[in-house]
Scaffold this active site. Sequence first.
Site, short mmCIF file in Angstrom:
data_model
loop_
_atom_site.label_atom_id
_atom_site.label_comp_id
_atom_site.label_asym_id
_atom_site.label_seq_id
_atom_site.Cartn_x
_atom_site.Cartn_y
_atom_site.Cartn_z
N GLY A 118 0.78 -1.24 0.00
CA GLY A 118 0.00 0.00 0.00
C GLY A 118 0.81 1.28 0.00
O GLY A 118 0.36 2.30 0.54
N ASN A 140 1.41 3.19 -2.62
CA ASN A 140 0.66 4.17 -3.43
C ASN A 140 -0.55 4.68 -2.66
O ASN A 140 -0.86 5.88 -2.72
CB ASN A 140 0.24 3.56 -4.76
CG ASN A 140 1.35 3.63 -5.79
OD1 ASN A 140 1.69 4.72 -6.24
ND2 ASN A 140 1.91 2.49 -6.14
N MET A 178 -4.31 -6.60 -7.10
CA MET A 178 -3.79 -7.57 -8.04
C MET A 178 -4.84 -8.59 -8.49
O MET A 178 -4.51 -9.73 -8.82
CB MET A 178 -2.56 -8.27 -7.44
CG MET A 178 -1.41 -7.33 -7.08
SD MET A 178 -0.94 -6.15 -8.39
CE MET A 178 0.23 -7.17 -9.30
N ASN A 214 -6.59 3.48 -12.02
CA ASN A 214 -5.56 2.51 -11.66
C ASN A 214 -4.21 3.15 -11.92
O ASN A 214 -4.08 4.05 -12.75
CB ASN A 214 -5.70 1.26 -12.53
CG ASN A 214 -4.67 0.19 -12.21
OD1 ASN A 214 -4.38 -0.07 -11.03
ND2 ASN A 214 -4.10 -0.42 -13.24
N HIS A 262 -0.43 1.87 -13.12
CA HIS A 262 0.31 0.72 -13.64
C HIS A 262 1.75 1.16 -13.87
O HIS A 262 1.99 2.23 -14.44
CB HIS A 262 -0.31 0.22 -14.95
CG HIS A 262 0.39 -0.98 -15.49
ND1 HIS A 262 0.26 -2.24 -14.92
CD2 HIS A 262 1.25 -1.12 -16.52
CE1 HIS A 262 1.01 -3.10 -15.59
NE2 HIS A 262 1.63 -2.45 -16.57
N SER A 268 1.86 5.01 -15.34
CA SER A 268 0.67 5.64 -15.92
C SER A 268 -0.49 5.55 -14.96
O SER A 268 -0.74 4.50 -14.36
CB SER A 268 0.25 4.92 -17.21
OG SER A 268 1.32 4.78 -18.12
N ASP A 303 -5.36 -3.01 -18.06
CA ASP A 303 -4.33 -1.98 -18.27
C ASP A 303 -4.52 -1.23 -19.60
O ASP A 303 -3.53 -0.80 -20.21
CB ASP A 303 -2.92 -2.59 -18.22
CG ASP A 303 -2.61 -3.22 -16.86
OD1 ASP A 303 -3.16 -2.75 -15.85
OD2 ASP A 303 -1.83 -4.19 -16.82
N GLU A 357 5.67 6.96 -9.10
CA GLU A 357 4.26 6.60 -8.87
C GLU A 357 3.71 7.41 -7.71
O GLU A 357 2.57 7.87 -7.73
CB GLU A 357 4.13 5.10 -8.54
CG GLU A 357 4.45 4.18 -9.70
CD GLU A 357 4.20 2.72 -9.35
OE1 GLU A 357 3.12 2.39 -8.82
OE2 GLU A 357 5.11 1.89 -9.59
#
Length: 214
Positions: free
Chosen positions: A16, A18, A94, A111, A113, A140, A149, A178
């Site tokens: 976690g 992000n 995931m 999302n 990625h 992204s 994706d 990110e």
Amino acid sequence: MHGGKKRVGVLISGRGSNMASLIEAAQAPDYPAEIALVVSNRPGAGGLARAEAAGIRTATVDHKLFPDRASFDEAVGQAFVQAGVDLICLAGFMRILSDGFVEQWTGRMLNIHPSLLPLFKGLRPHRQALDAGVCIHGCSVHFVVPELDSGPIVAQAAVPVLPGDTEDGLAARVLAEEHRLYPLGLELVAGGQARLEGGRTVLASGSRTALGLA
Ligand code: GAR
């Protein structure tokens, strides 16, 4: 923002980091979103303790306890709806979500990625980047569509690939970006500067959507 903050649900499967960057960004008074609930499909995921330490509500919806994908997705959706969530952020989540769930949240689910999409979709994108021999890699933020994706891109950040890079070293360089990019992407969508329209991302003019090269 006067009561106009979007309520965000975050879906995680692991550590976690992000998610933590979104929680931190959302602490700023003028940030257009607040994190209302963090849901993990894995009991004991590291991110759950991290969210709780930040005073964020958490829930576990263990996919192993559900007979099929649709019923798991239904339970996740219910948790978010009950929490009054407007937007969902997948952050190291995931599992594949069913088309029905994705369609319900079209334009309201993001999302991140770790590649410069549309390159290197799916698993081990850093390995894929090294194998392809690219000199520039990155991450992204995109709207989620049923195809993995593949949704319209909201923002991207680039990093160099350096001689002798390993998969882990490259992943760490991308991860640092990110953590800058996801808060920016969520800010654009929650603040209404980026929206999904006709299968494309429409941006307000002047929106900053690219970061890098670090
Ligand atoms: C991140 O690098 C994220 O981009 C990636 O997993 C990592 C999760 O780390 N996501 C995917 O590969 C999704 N297909 P985190 O749990 O520390 O955020």
